[in-house]
Design a protein around this motif. Structure first.
Motif, short mmCIF file in Angstrom:
data_model
loop_
_atom_site.label_atom_id
_atom_site.label_comp_id
_atom_site.label_asym_id
_atom_site.label_seq_id
_atom_site.Cartn_x
_atom_site.Cartn_y
_atom_site.Cartn_z
N ASP B 49 4.45 -7.54 15.91
CA ASP B 49 3.33 -8.57 16.64
C ASP B 49 2.01 -8.08 16.23
O ASP B 49 0.96 -8.77 16.27
CB ASP B 49 3.80 -8.19 18.12
CG ASP B 49 3.02 -8.84 19.11
OD1 ASP B 49 2.76 -9.96 18.70
OD2 ASP B 49 2.46 -8.30 20.20
N LYS B 53 -1.00 -10.25 14.62
CA LYS B 53 -2.14 -10.57 15.51
C LYS B 53 -3.41 -9.88 14.78
O LYS B 53 -4.62 -10.56 14.88
CB LYS B 53 -1.87 -10.17 16.73
CG LYS B 53 -1.27 -10.99 17.65
CD LYS B 53 -1.61 -10.66 19.17
CE LYS B 53 -0.63 -11.61 20.05
NZ LYS B 53 0.48 -10.91 20.77
N PRO B 384 -8.86 3.91 22.30
CA PRO B 384 -7.99 3.45 23.26
C PRO B 384 -8.80 2.51 24.30
O PRO B 384 -8.13 1.54 24.66
CB PRO B 384 -7.11 4.49 23.66
CG PRO B 384 -7.61 5.71 23.03
CD PRO B 384 -8.78 5.30 22.27
N ILE B 387 -9.80 -0.57 23.01
CA ILE B 387 -8.93 -1.55 23.20
C ILE B 387 -8.65 -2.21 24.45
O ILE B 387 -8.25 -3.40 24.52
CB ILE B 387 -7.41 -0.71 22.37
CG1 ILE B 387 -7.60 -0.48 20.78
CG2 ILE B 387 -6.31 -1.69 22.70
CD1 ILE B 387 -6.66 0.50 20.56
N PHE B 388 -8.62 -1.41 25.48
CA PHE B 388 -8.44 -1.68 26.77
C PHE B 388 -9.53 -2.77 27.06
O PHE B 388 -9.16 -4.03 27.65
CB PHE B 388 -8.27 -0.55 27.75
CG PHE B 388 -8.55 -0.82 29.28
CD1 PHE B 388 -7.76 -1.57 29.74
CD2 PHE B 388 -9.55 -0.64 29.79
CE1 PHE B 388 -7.61 -2.24 31.26
CE2 PHE B 388 -9.57 -1.02 31.22
CZ PHE B 388 -8.64 -1.67 31.80
N SER B 391 -9.16 -6.13 25.07
CA SER B 391 -8.01 -6.66 25.34
C SER B 391 -8.33 -7.74 26.45
O SER B 391 -7.35 -8.74 26.92
CB SER B 391 -6.69 -5.96 25.67
OG SER B 391 -6.91 -5.41 26.74
N VAL B 399 -8.80 -10.89 20.28
CA VAL B 399 -7.47 -10.47 20.08
C VAL B 399 -7.16 -10.10 18.98
O VAL B 399 -6.53 -8.89 18.95
CB VAL B 399 -6.56 -11.82 20.47
CG1 VAL B 399 -5.07 -11.39 20.29
CG2 VAL B 399 -6.54 -12.40 21.94
N THR B 402 -8.77 -6.77 18.83
CA THR B 402 -7.86 -5.47 19.52
C THR B 402 -6.81 -5.18 18.82
O THR B 402 -6.37 -3.91 18.72
CB THR B 402 -7.30 -6.29 20.68
OG1 THR B 402 -8.60 -6.91 21.47
CG2 THR B 402 -7.05 -5.21 21.85
N SER B 403 -6.06 -5.89 18.10
CA SER B 403 -4.77 -5.68 17.30
C SER B 403 -5.42 -4.74 16.31
O SER B 403 -4.45 -3.76 15.78
CB SER B 403 -4.08 -6.85 16.78
OG SER B 403 -3.78 -7.58 17.90
N ILE B 406 -5.82 -1.41 17.19
CA ILE B 406 -4.64 -0.92 17.47
C ILE B 406 -3.93 -0.25 16.34
O ILE B 406 -3.81 0.94 16.06
CB ILE B 406 -3.89 -1.66 18.36
CG1 ILE B 406 -4.18 -1.82 19.53
CG2 ILE B 406 -2.36 -1.06 18.29
CD1 ILE B 406 -3.23 -2.97 20.23
#
Lengths: 461, 431, 299
Positions: B49, B53, B384, B387-388, B391, B399, B402-403, B406
């Motif tokens: 996933d 993404k 992190p 990312i929060f 998102s 999106v 963000t991925s 990650i």
């Protein structure tokens, strides 16, 4: 020169005293007839010197840093005009902030003349304070150095003293755990007590409505929102329950299979792979829950005619369960391996199959340990933050329907405290009260769990 | 006779139920296998996933336009004058280039849509270009510029699996213009360097992770510098020095409990103590590092103690028997031998700290920070947290970013854990 | 041997009237039959020129008493062997002599132990210089996981015995020579000490101990982990070393005690039963328990 520079210079100077002490020891040794006549190795004399010069100077610096701002600001406040002094505390604080801003960044538009004067005074006081500090540090340092230089002899038990210092240093480091716990207790407790002064504790614990944001309607409880935490507790429990329904069977069965059935090769590849799940940051799970799992559940629910909230408790709980699987499985693995082989042999000797042995002998024997592990997992689930912040809702619904949106204690703490906020409003303080609840509950769970596991271990050791 | 009869009947009874029992056995095994399969499946789905993404974020669409550095249009006559350069209107150059190529966009709404094809950060690039080469004034040169995030999304997803046209958030007209640009070879996908070299931005195409990454590394630096020495010292005290008394027990109870306290509680501690009481600023890597230090300490102490315990007592006896003092024994023998084990545990603790988000939210490391932090006292955010934040953004282009962020974070964590495993395999001594 | 034997013979007079008045009644004497038979130490526990003197030593592990009222001398350049069945406390007693028991928190020692004039258990006595004078070799060879050179050089380094690298080299070489290991390792001084064979490792540990030039060397079953050939080498070494050092050795091998020691002390259930010249102990023991032990009736 700011404190960090003073600190650096001081640290460097004190490092130099090591060589000074060592040099002194070598000289003393020569005078007394060779290095062997020294009580300790020369390096110990160096360390001794650095230790005695360093500790008092650092204490002085720390005290100065702690108190000079307070004293200076008191002095400045007293010189402010009468009208300002008459203002309430919070406004005076604001004015002082403006003054110190001017002192640091120069005058801005809207600054009153008295503020500029006070800022200049503040600046000059700060500079004087630093000069005095430097002078104090330098003289303290020199005095100690000279005294130690003079008193150092070949008989000085340098090693013993340094070792004692070392031991104290270690003890202080070990005590940080105590200070941390105390810090947590005090920080959440004090703010919570302040919160309970404006909102009664019974209302907080048993109130059925949570809406800290709404401060408009005066007929509401407390006049500044409702602070009944029951919906939060219920939401937390619902999500944790879903997580445990996923994690406990999956984690336990995985652990059983890996420790009782799997070949070593399978075990040594599958186990680390499962542990990867535990190493993934929670924010990643949150993203996965919010952007993949929640829409998937909503769409699937839609297909079979269920109305599913896009922030359903199910999505958050499901992903949290996945996160906790390796946690449950590694804890269960430990306890299952601790069951003595003799018990298994007893069952096998009677002709029991593997699964019968596991179900009727291993699991009952390991049960206390497993329960302890599950309790730890529950406390993990209750305290988990990012998954629920990203995937669960904000609305405090009191419901048992996993397809609805619920909110949790941790979500509310984050929502209430992120961003700038005044320190004194009940809204902010309520977050600390929630923190206190969270801390207490997890502490009790952990304590019981560790006790159970420890008892279990002792039984087989 | 009776005896053999009974044995026979027992064997028969056993045989009767045998099939049932073996079925139960098979079922039980199947449960175990499916539990593992479920866990592994989750892992695969999660990674697939994220990668599906995020992979597209490593490419970025660029648009080539013929830009004329027209001094009148820009309102600048000396490109070496920094002040004029700062005031000059580079946007109009881009607008002119677009207008020239697509004269059909005549009314104001169309024009605005047309101008939105290129990122609004493109003007900065032109400024940099002119600053670097003042000779460009009055010349017309082709310039590759960042496309707007919506255009980028469209170009990347133009033809999806079903062969249907994907429009995303762009209008029919914009789509037409972009298609023309594509036909003219004026659109290109390149490796997205911006993503790795810039800080946060409101515009997805200009947003990068460098700021957050630096913030994370600075925070981690503070954590490492504080928690490793303190954790090791505490472990040495508890293993080598601590007498068996109530106080030592109390320390141990505290460490064990802190190891299981939710991380957000450490955030509350940081907020109340470091920011509330010591009046430190919010959003600093220094404060973040302090909070994460307190959070990782229990982990490091516990693993360091295990490593120290694994050093055989005979080594201690040997040192003490020669007349080494306790400190010499610890520093010369126990610590060097326990070091690989302690490092392994510490790295795993640091990996945890690197992925931690909640406590950093509490101490305000969620601020929107554009500048890349250079010191532990510069306001910063962390990977992190970034990312929060991303998102939460509505733009679709965030999106994929963000991925991608990650993926970068996971890459760091996986390499840290691999390092830890390597260390353990490589350096750990078998006794 | 003659030189050593003379003082011991002279000791006989001294030992004849073991001062009964000083003895404390010890409470655990009725522990079992054989324990009840122990009574006071027979033979000659005292030396004329003592290096170490122990008087009325009791050792407790928590509530359990491991050593009961032991008095013994170790004479200068003498090798004293301590034998007895396992768990009789001989190792515990040996480890008291340089306070290695300090590492065990619940271990408490009372009575008097002196190294010449130095009170070993004086509260202000630092264990570091004490252990530099009383070295110890352990049951299992325990070289540091460092090079052979560093193993031997470690003691001199921490005690600051040398100022120059060449001096250190000399000490290392001499110590290894004295431990008859030099010829075997001189070409690989910087190879790890843990790579040596068991017997070599134990000799390395002995070299490491003598590098500090202690006055007394304690040996706690130094050959129990070694094969017979390595054992023979170490025994030879002990005899050589006794020219320069005072040695106390705990052993579970009576043959070994007979081969290397001048006097032998027999321990039984934490009590010192008999101390006599080694020859006498093994040919004509004074105490019935000693006799039972050496004839193999228990142990």
């Amino acid at each position: 020169m700011d404190f960090s520079q003073i600190f650096m210079v001081m640290a460097a100077t004190i490092a130099m005293t090591f060589f000074l002490g060592r040099f002194r020891a070598l000289k003393l040794g020569q005078a007394a007839g060779g290095r062997k006549s020294l009580n300790s190795l020369p390096a110990y004399y160096g360390s001794l010197m650095a230790m005695w010069c360093g500790i008092p100077c650092f204490i002085l610096l720390a005290l100065w840093m702690a108190f000079d701002d307070v004293i200076i600001s008191q002095a400045i406040m007293q010189e402010l005009p009468q009208a300002v002094l008459a203002l309430p505390d919070s406004e005076r604080g604001l004015i002082f902030n403006m003054i110190s801003n001017i002192a640091e960044n120069g005058a801005r538009a809207g600054a009153e003349p008295y503020m500029v004067t006070a800022a200049e005074r503040l600046q000059s006081l700060r500079e004087t304070s630093q000069l005095i500090l430097i002078a104090c540090l330098a003289s303290l340092f020199l005095i100690i150095m000279v005294v130690i230089w003079a008193r150092m002899s070949a008989q000085t038990r340098a090693r013993v003293q340094v070792e004692n210092g070392f031991k104290w240093l270690l003890l202080i480091c070990a005590s940080i755990a105590i200070f941390t716990t105390a810090g947590i207790v005090f920080s959440v407790l004090f703010e919570s007590i302040r919160f309970f002064q404006s909102v009664p504790i019974t209302e907080f614990l048993f109130g059925m409505e949570w809406s800290p944001q709404m401060a408009i309607r005066s007929d509401q409880v407390g006049g500044s929102g409702a602070f009944g935490a029951v919906p939060l507790f219920a939401g937390t429990l619902l999500i944790s329950l879903i997580a445990m329904i996923i994690a406990v069977p999956a984690g336990l069965m995985a652990a059983i299979y890996l420790s009782e059935y799997a070949r070593p090769a399978v075990r040594s590849t599958v186990k680390p792979l499962l542990e990867v799940l535990a190493g993934i940051p929670t924010v990643v799970y949150g993203f996965f829950a919010a952007l993949t799992v929640a829409p998937f559940i909503r769409d699937t629910g839609g297909l079979i005619g269920l109305s599913v909230s896009s922030e359903s408790a199910l999505a958050a709980g499901l992903v949290m369960g996945i996160m906790i699987i390796p946690f449950v499985s590694s804890l269960s693995d430990d306890v299952i391996n601790a069951v003595p082989q003799s018990l298994r042999d007893g069952a096998y000797g009677l002709g029991a199959t593997r699964s019968e042995t596991i179900k009727q002998v291993v699991i009952p024997a390991a049960l206390p340990g497993i329960v302890g592990g599950i309790l730890l997992a529950v406390s993990r689930a209750i305290g988990e933050t990012m998954i629920v912040v990203m995937a669960a809702g904000l609305a405090a619904n009191l419901t048992a329907n996993p397809l609805d949106s619920v909110t949790t204690v941790t979500v509310q703490i984050v929502t209430l405290l992120v961003g700038d906020q005044e320190f004194n409003s009940p809204k902010t303080l309520s977050a600390f009260a929630l923190g206190l609840m969270l801390f207490t509950i997890t502490l009790v769970l952990n304590y019981i769990a560790l006790l159970v596991v420890k008892k279990y271990r002792e039984q087989y050791e | 006779m009776t005896n053999s009869n009974q044995t026979l009947s027992t064997a028969e009874k056993v045989n009767q139920s045998l099939q049932k029992r073996y079925r139960a056995e098979k079922r039980f095994r199947a449960y175990g296998i499916s539990a593992i399969a479920f866990g592994l499946l989750c892992l695969v789905v999660l990674f697939t996933d994220i990668i599906s993404k995020g992979h597209s974020a490593f490419l970025q669409t660029y648009i080539k336009l013929e830009i004329t550095f027209d001094p009148v249009e820009m309102g600048l006559d000396d490109p070496t004058d920094a002040r004029q350069l700062a005031m000059a209107d580079f946007d109009s150059l881009i607008r002119n280039a677009l207008k020239e190529q697509f004269p059909e966009a005549s009314d104001r709404r169309d024009r605005r849509a047309l101008y939105a094809v290129v990122s609004n950060g493109a003007a900065f690039k032109l400024r940099e270009q002119l600053k670097a080469d003042p000779e460009l004034l009055n010349q017309t040169v082709p310039v590759w510029m960042l496309a707007d995030d919506d255009i980028d999304t469209y170009v990347k997803n133009r033809e999806d699996a079903q062969g249907e046209t994907f429009a995303g958030r762009i209008s029919e007209k914009q789509m037409g213009w972009v298609n023309t640009l594509i036909e003219n070879d004026q659109v290109e996908s390149r490796f997205n360097t911006t993503f790795f070299t810039s800080g946060d931005s409101r515009e997805p195409e200009q947003a990068g992770i460098l700021g957050a990454l630096m913030g994370s590394l600075l925070t981690l630096l503070v954590t490492i510098l504080l928690s490793f020495p303190i954790g090791v010292a505490a472990a040495v005290y508890l293993e080598e020095y601590a007498p068996q008394n109530k106080f030592t027990d109390f320390i141990e109870v505290n460490i064990n409990n802190l190891a299981a306290v939710p991380s957000i509680i450490f955030g509350l501690l940081g907020l109340a103590i470091f920011i509330g009481f010591f009046e430190m600023q919010r959003s600093l890597p220094l404060v973040g590092g302090l909070v994460l230090t307190l959070m990782t300490l229990p982990t490091i102490i516990i693993s360091s103690r295990a490593a120290i315990k694994a050093v055989p007592p005979s080594v201690r006896d040997a040192a003490l028997g020669l007349g080494a003092s306790k400190m010499q024994m610890v520093l010369h023998h126990v610590l060097p031998l326990a070091m690989p084990g302690m490092l392994t545990g510490a790295i795993i603790g640091f990996a945890q700290a690197l992925g931690e988000t909640a406590p950093l939210l509490m101490i305000g490391m969620v601020a929107f920070v554009v500048d890349v932090p250079g010191a532990i006292t510069d306001p910063a955010t962390a990977l992190p947290v970034q990312i929060f934040l991303w998102s939460d953004s509505p733009e679709r282009a965030f999106v994929e970013r963000t991925s991608a962020a990650i993926m970068v974070l996971l890459a760091f964590l996986i390499s840290m854990n691999t390092l830890a495993i390597w260390l353990r395999r490589r350096l750990e001594r078998r006794w | 041997m003659q030189a050593v034997n003379t003082p011991i013979q002279e000791n006989e007079k001294l030992n004849a009237n073991t001062n009964e008045a000083e003895r404390k009644p010890s409470g655990a004497e009725q522990m079992n039959d054989s324990a009840a038979k122990v009574g006071k130490t027979v033979g000659k526990p005292f030396a004329k020129h003592p290096k170490m003197t122990m008087r009325n030593v009791d050792v407790f592990y928590g509530d359990k008493q491991a050593i009961h009222d032991v008095s013994l001398d170790i004479g200068k350049n003498e090798v004293v062997a301590m034998i007895g069945p396992s768990g009789c406390g001989k190792s515990t007693f040996l480890r008291c002599l340089n306070r290695m028991n300090d590492t065990i928190e619940i271990c408490k020692v009372s009575g008097e132990i002196k190294l010449e004039e130095l009170d070993v258990y004086h509260p202000k006595q630092d264990v570091v210089p004490l252990r530099a004078r009383v070295g110890i070799v352990f049951q299992k060879p325990n070289p540091f996981p460092k090079s052979i050179y560093d193993n031997v050089a470690y003691g001199p380094r921490i005690h600051g015995l040398v100022e120059r690298k060449t001096d250190l080299d000399e000490i290392v070489e001499n110590s290894l020579r004295r431990a008859s290991l030099w010829e075997e390792v001189k070409d690989r001084l910087h190879a790890p000490g843990t790579g040596l064979s068991g017997g070599q490792q134990q000799r390395l540990c002995i070299a490491r101990t003598i590098a500090v030039s202690p006055e007394v060397i304690l040996m706690d079953e130094p050959c129990s982990a070694l094969d017979p050939i390595a054992t023979a080498k170490i025994e030879e070494l002990i005899t050589e070393l006794s020219e320069k050092f005072t040695i106390a050795i705990v052993t579970h091998s009576m043959q070994q005690a007979a081969r290397v020691s001048h006097r032998t002390a027999y321990f039984h259930m934490g009590k010192l039963v008999e101390v006599n010249d080694t020859k006498r102990v093994f040919t004509n023991p004074e105490h019935e328990l000693t006799e039972a032990y050496i004839t193999g009736r228990f142990g």
